[in-house]
Scaffold this active site. Structure first.
Site, PDB file in Angstrom:
ATOM      1  N   LEU A 203       0.851  -1.192   0.000  1.00 28.71           N
ATOM      2  CA  LEU A 203       0.000   0.000   0.000  1.00 28.71           C
ATOM      3  C   LEU A 203       0.886   1.240   0.000  1.00 28.71           C
ATOM      4  O   LEU A 203       0.856   2.064   0.927  1.00 28.71           O
ATOM      5  CB  LEU A 203      -0.926  -0.034   1.213  1.00 28.71           C
ATOM      6  CG  LEU A 203      -1.965  -1.156   1.196  1.00 28.71           C
ATOM      7  CD1 LEU A 203      -2.626  -1.314   2.556  1.00 28.71           C
ATOM      8  CD2 LEU A 203      -3.013  -0.920   0.107  1.00 28.71           C
ATOM      9  N   HIS A 204       1.667   1.405  -1.074  1.00 27.86           N
ATOM     10  CA  HIS A 204       2.685   2.464  -1.114  1.00 27.86           C
ATOM     11  C   HIS A 204       2.100   3.846  -0.831  1.00 27.86           C
ATOM     12  O   HIS A 204       2.454   4.503   0.145  1.00 27.86           O
ATOM     13  CB  HIS A 204       3.345   2.509  -2.501  1.00 27.86           C
ATOM     14  CG  HIS A 204       4.068   1.283  -2.912  1.00 27.86           C
ATOM     15  ND1 HIS A 204       5.179   0.809  -2.252  1.00 27.86           N
ATOM     16  CD2 HIS A 204       3.862   0.444  -3.957  1.00 27.86           C
ATOM     17  CE1 HIS A 204       5.622  -0.275  -2.857  1.00 27.86           C
ATOM     18  NE2 HIS A 204       4.843  -0.515  -3.890  1.00 27.86           N
ATOM     19  N   ASP A 205       1.236   4.312  -1.731  1.00 26.06           N
ATOM     20  CA  ASP A 205       0.776   5.699  -1.667  1.00 26.06           C
ATOM     21  C   ASP A 205      -0.214   5.956  -0.524  1.00 26.06           C
ATOM     22  O   ASP A 205      -0.127   7.001   0.134  1.00 26.06           O
ATOM     23  CB  ASP A 205       0.179   6.112  -3.013  1.00 26.06           C
ATOM     24  CG  ASP A 205       1.225   6.139  -4.119  1.00 26.06           C
ATOM     25  OD1 ASP A 205       2.430   6.099  -3.795  1.00 26.06           O
ATOM     26  OD2 ASP A 205       0.845   6.190  -5.303  1.00 26.06           O
TER      27      ASP A 205
END
Length: 329
Positions: free
Chosen positions: A242-244
């Site tokens: 869930l990078h961003d």
């Protein structure tokens, strides 16, 4: 009630950028003053169209202006797009209708500068794409660095391998010159990097929970299915980072990550190590050599760097928060 704090989301949508916007709105913590686009995952015209379409789908386009930003890196030829992970149009196989809202005359960088003056010392900038727009704002007005309350950005890799080359993360690799302009400016930054985002994964159980939350998460579920399949086909197993969204989460609660103070220097010259983010901790145990005066001055420009996940469960918070702001498609 505590007043909502002003924020700009600077983004290159992108699947996880779309999820980050819905998560930000779902938290209820922020007064989103602008949604600014930048070229990154896809070319600038595509990311801007996606940003406008997402603003419509999430019912904010009547209130939140969507500004078009830089379509290419500061000094380099346009980069290869990340369509393998985000789809040819950037949002999986979705084809969302464009917003009917007016297109602002201000560029993304101009909007950042204006809002930094209106909310001096208060404005949070959350950047989930390449840092080109932020760098352009700084190049036009270096005082932008002291007016911004906080810059939280997704990018870099402090102590783990990169995801586009062995040493570079995609956003930093896409425009390393912009990243170095920003990180050497004195702006108060928090780097939410692969070290942290690879610690918060979403898999089939979380996808099922979002699917059961009702039609308001339908768009997110479809995007995540595409994203999970992209990671699976590239050897990522049954989960995706869930990078961003994590960068958005850290804007409000740093306990989602484990932070350390230090400088981050970006490699801009070598094609082999382009975009490498070299982390120099403030609390380094030893000095390896006496640096040049220029390097010594450079590593005084410090910020906070995420070295891993933190004690609060971000994946759980993401799944609980997303349904609070339903999408209309």
């Amino acid at each position: 009630m505590t007043p909502r704090r002003p924020i700009v989301l600077d983004s290159d949508p992108g699947i996880d950028d779309a999820l980050a916007l819905q998560y930000l709105l779902g938290t209820g913590l922020w007064d989103l003053r602008a949604y600014t686009s930048v070229g990154g995952n896809l070319p600038g015209d595509v990311t801007h169209r996606n940003a406008r379409a997402l603003a419509r789908a999430l019912r904010i386009d009547a209130d939140v202006p969507v500004h078009r930003g830089a379509g290419r890196p500061l000094t380099r030829l346009p980069y290869a797009a990340a369509s393998a992970f985000h789809g040819a149009r950037g949002l999986g196989v979705e084809s969302l209708p464009d917003s009917t809202a007016a297109r602002p005359a201000e560029s993304s960088a101009q909007a950042l500068l204006r809002l930094s003056r209106e909310y001096e010392g208060e404005l949070t900038v959350c950047a989930t794409g390449p840092l080109t727009n932020v760098a352009l704002a700084l190049l036009e007005d270096p005082a932008f660095a002291r007016r911004v309350g906080s810059l939280v950005f997704m990018g870099g890799a402090a102590r783990v391998p990169g995801n586009v080359t062995p040493v570079a993360e995609f956003n930093a690799w896409t425009d390393p010159d912009a990243a170095e302009v920003v990180l050497s400016s004195g702006i108060p930054f928090t780097m939410v990097d692969l070290d942290a985002s690879h610690g918060w994964l979403l898999g089939p159980r979380e996808l099922a929970a979002l699917e059961s939350a009702g039609p308001g998460t339908g768009l997110a579920v479809r995007l995540l299915r595409f994203y999970l399949e992209a990671y699976r086909s590239h050897g990522g197993g049954d989960s995706c980072p869930l990078h961003d969204p994590l960068a958005v989460g850290v804007c409000a609660d740093p306990s989602f990550v484990t932070l350390a103070e230090g400088a981050v220097v970006v490699e801009c010259d070598s094609e082999l190590t382009r975009g490498q983010t070299v982390f120099v901790p403030t609390a380094a145990e030893r000095v390896h050599y006496a640096g040049s005066p220029a390097l010594t001055a450079r590593i005084r420009r410090t910020g906070r760097v995420a070295l891993g996940p933190g004690p609060r469960d971000f994946t759980q918070d993401f799944v609980a928060t997303l349904p609070r702001w339903p999408a209309t498609v």
